[in-house]
Design a protein around this motif. Structure first.
Motif, PDB file in Angstrom:
ATOM      1  N   LEU A  18       0.852  -1.192   0.000  1.00 13.00           N
ATOM      2  CA  LEU A  18       0.000   0.000   0.000  1.00 13.00           C
ATOM      3  C   LEU A  18       0.889   1.244   0.000  1.00 13.00           C
ATOM      4  N   ILE A  19       1.727   1.368   1.028  1.00 10.47           N
ATOM      5  CA  ILE A  19       2.676   2.486   1.109  1.00 10.47           C
ATOM      6  C   ILE A  19       3.863   2.233   0.180  1.00 10.47           C
ATOM      7  N   ARG A  20       4.317   3.277  -0.493  1.00  5.74           N
ATOM      8  CA  ARG A  20       5.407   3.134  -1.462  1.00  5.74           C
ATOM      9  C   ARG A  20       6.771   2.932  -0.811  1.00  5.74           C
ATOM     10  N   TRP A  21       6.881   3.153   0.484  1.00  7.96           N
ATOM     11  CA  TRP A  21       8.134   2.920   1.186  1.00  7.96           C
ATOM     12  C   TRP A  21       7.861   1.969   2.338  1.00  7.96           C
ATOM     13  N   GLN A  22       8.826   1.769   3.206  1.00  3.90           N
ATOM     14  CA  GLN A  22       8.707   0.851   4.327  1.00  3.90           C
ATOM     15  C   GLN A  22       8.502   1.668   5.610  1.00  3.90           C
ATOM     16  N   LEU A  23       7.353   1.529   6.249  1.00  3.67           N
ATOM     17  CA  LEU A  23       7.078   2.323   7.441  1.00  3.67           C
ATOM     18  C   LEU A  23       8.058   2.014   8.560  1.00  3.67           C
ATOM     19  N   TYR A  24       8.431   0.748   8.706  1.00  6.95           N
ATOM     20  CA  TYR A  24       9.397   0.374   9.741  1.00  6.95           C
ATOM     21  C   TYR A  24      10.696   1.157   9.545  1.00  6.95           C
ATOM     22  N   HIS A  25      11.113   1.272   8.309  1.00  6.11           N
ATOM     23  CA  HIS A  25      12.361   1.967   8.010  1.00  6.11           C
ATOM     24  C   HIS A  25      12.196   3.474   8.219  1.00  6.11           C
ATOM     25  N   CYS A  88       5.943   7.877  15.289  1.00  4.33           N
ATOM     26  CA  CYS A  88       4.954   7.210  14.436  1.00  4.33           C
ATOM     27  C   CYS A  88       3.998   8.224  13.820  1.00  4.33           C
ATOM     28  N   GLY A  89       3.534   9.176  14.627  1.00  6.25           N
ATOM     29  CA  GLY A  89       2.627  10.203  14.130  1.00  6.25           C
ATOM     30  C   GLY A  89       3.271  11.049  13.047  1.00  6.25           C
ATOM     31  N   GLN A  90       4.541  11.382  13.232  1.00  5.59           N
ATOM     32  CA  GLN A  90       5.253  12.180  12.231  1.00  5.59           C
ATOM     33  C   GLN A  90       5.423  11.413  10.924  1.00  5.59           C
ATOM     34  N   VAL A  91       5.699  10.115  11.037  1.00  8.02           N
ATOM     35  CA  VAL A  91       5.876   9.293   9.833  1.00  8.02           C
ATOM     36  C   VAL A  91       4.552   9.152   9.079  1.00  8.02           C
ATOM     37  N   ILE A  92       3.469   8.931   9.803  1.00 11.59           N
ATOM     38  CA  ILE A  92       2.165   8.787   9.155  1.00 11.59           C
ATOM     39  C   ILE A  92       1.781  10.070   8.420  1.00 11.59           C
ATOM     40  N   GLU A  93       2.020  11.208   9.043  1.00 10.25           N
ATOM     41  CA  GLU A  93       1.695  12.469   8.386  1.00 10.25           C
ATOM     42  C   GLU A  93       2.457  12.621   7.073  1.00 10.25           C
ATOM     43  N   GLU A  94       3.680  12.118   7.052  1.00  6.77           N
ATOM     44  CA  GLU A  94       4.501  12.247   5.845  1.00  6.77           C
ATOM     45  C   GLU A  94       4.132  11.228   4.774  1.00  6.77           C
ATOM     46  N   TYR A  95       3.819   9.992   5.179  1.00  2.00           N
ATOM     47  CA  TYR A  95       3.708   8.898   4.217  1.00  2.00           C
ATOM     48  C   TYR A  95       2.294   8.393   3.955  1.00  2.00           C
ATOM     49  N   LYS A  96       1.294   8.812   4.720  1.00  2.00           N
ATOM     50  CA  LYS A  96      -0.039   8.189   4.638  1.00  2.00           C
ATOM     51  C   LYS A  96      -0.653   8.257   3.245  1.00  2.00           C
ATOM     52  N   ASP A  97      -0.335   9.280   2.470  1.00  2.00           N
ATOM     53  CA  ASP A  97      -0.907   9.407   1.134  1.00  2.00           C
ATOM     54  C   ASP A  97       0.069   9.021   0.025  1.00  2.00           C
ATOM     55  N   GLN A  98       1.264   8.577   0.402  1.00  2.00           N
ATOM     56  CA  GLN A  98       2.244   8.135  -0.594  1.00  2.00           C
ATOM     57  C   GLN A  98       2.013   6.652  -0.874  1.00  2.00           C
ATOM     58  N   VAL A  99       0.945   6.388  -1.611  1.00  2.00           N
ATOM     59  CA  VAL A  99       0.488   5.014  -1.795  1.00  2.00           C
ATOM     60  C   VAL A  99       0.433   4.647  -3.278  1.00  2.00           C
ATOM     61  N   TYR A 100       0.323   3.355  -3.506  1.00  2.00           N
ATOM     62  CA  TYR A 100       0.152   2.868  -4.871  1.00  2.00           C
ATOM     63  C   TYR A 100      -1.300   3.027  -5.301  1.00  2.00           C
ATOM     64  N   THR A 101      -1.496   3.441  -6.540  1.00  2.00           N
ATOM     65  CA  THR A 101      -2.835   3.635  -7.084  1.00  2.00           C
ATOM     66  C   THR A 101      -3.632   2.334  -7.074  1.00  2.00           C
ATOM     67  N   TYR A 102      -2.984   1.242  -7.469  1.00  2.00           N
ATOM     68  CA  TYR A 102      -3.690  -0.038  -7.579  1.00  2.00           C
ATOM     69  C   TYR A 102      -4.296  -0.463  -6.253  1.00  2.00           C
ATOM     70  N   THR A 103      -3.484  -0.490  -5.201  1.00  2.00           N
ATOM     71  CA  THR A 103      -3.997  -0.969  -3.912  1.00  2.00           C
ATOM     72  C   THR A 103      -4.965   0.039  -3.290  1.00  2.00           C
ATOM     73  N   ARG A 104      -4.698   1.323  -3.437  1.00  2.00           N
ATOM     74  CA  ARG A 104      -5.630   2.336  -2.918  1.00  2.00           C
ATOM     75  C   ARG A 104      -7.002   2.182  -3.557  1.00  2.00           C
ATOM     76  N   ASP A 105      -7.025   2.035  -4.890  1.00  2.00           N
ATOM     77  CA  ASP A 105      -8.304   1.911  -5.587  1.00  2.00           C
ATOM     78  C   ASP A 105      -8.975   0.571  -5.301  1.00  2.00           C
ATOM     79  N   LEU A 106      -8.160  -0.485  -5.137  1.00  2.00           N
ATOM     80  CA  LEU A 106      -8.728  -1.794  -4.817  1.00  2.00           C
ATOM     81  C   LEU A 106      -9.414  -1.766  -3.460  1.00  2.00           C
TER      82      LEU A 106
END
Length: 242
Positions: A18-25, A88-106
């Protein structure tokens, strides 16, 4: 009481699916920036990340990830829960919308079809929860860190690939979902056990090991590059564009 009309479900991996990067990282990067990780040790992790980015070896990503996990797990006992949750909150704010179109639309398409939506990830439960709430998943699971009096003890229960089917079956039972028409989407070999237990597995932007497994099993493969999505399905053992 069992639901007389159980709903189908779909389960998603997060990082790279879903996310284009790795949240753990991304959390590790934020913890380092916030002064919660040893700077010299984190620099070693950055060096191993660069080795992966320059494709210095087939297993360079695994080596980088192992170094990263060891650093975070080794330091977590000295980090307050508050500091970790802030990261975690800071990472979500940065990455929450950096997603793949396919999985977001699915996800949205399946929601309209009244699927139950689950997310299972090896990333920490704290950040998995935030993402699950943002995308309105029905349930989630991630790596659990033990906490006592506002601090991590250093002990954790990682959500390894071998545990994913068990966790998924628990979710299915909890929500009274049905297995018919069930879907799972993942991007690496760590998702194989989860993909194997559903009716409609999807290998999304698979790494080599997942692709080889999907090829043998005849699973659907989906590739997203730039603004194009390519859906591949097997016909007589050969993948063709759908």
């Amino acid at each position: 009481m069992l639901d007389p009309h159980p709903r189908p479900f779909a389960v998603f991996d997060i990082d790279g699916t879903l996310i284009r990067w790795q949240l753990y990282h991304a959390i590790a990067d934020r913890l380092a920036k916030n002064g919660c990780l040893d700077a010299r040790e984190f620099e070693k992790v950055r060096e191993s990340r660069m080795s992966w980015k320059t494709r210095s070896g087939e297993l360079s990503f695994n080596e980088y990830e192992d170094n990263l996990v060891r650093l975070v797990n080794g330091a977590i006992g000295s980090i307050s829960v508050q500091s970790f949750e802030e990261a975690c909150g800071q990472v979500i704010e940065e990455y929450k919308d950096q997603v793949y179109t396919y999985t977001r639309d699915l996800i949205e398409d399946l929601r309209q079809k009244e699927y139950l939506l689950f997310v299972i990830s090896g990333s920490q439960a704290e950040i998995v929860q935030l993402l699950a709430e943002y995308y309105a998943f029905d349930d989630y699971a991630g790596t659990e860190y033990e906490k006592i009096n506002g601090h991590f003890t250093g002990k954790n229960t990682p959500l390894r690939s071998s545990r994913k089917p068990t966790v998924l079956k628990e979710m299915v039972a909890k929500h009274g979902a049905r297995w018919d028409d069930s879907i799972a989407v993942g991007d690496s070999e760590s998702d194989i056990p989860m993909l194997e237990v559903v009716q409609l597995p999807v290998a999304f932007n698979p790494n080599k090991r997942l692709f080889k497994h999907a090829e043998k099993a005849g699973w659907k493969v989906v590739l997203e590059r730039k603004n194009m999505v390519y859906e591949l399905e097997q016909e007589h053992g050969i993948y063709r564009l759908k």
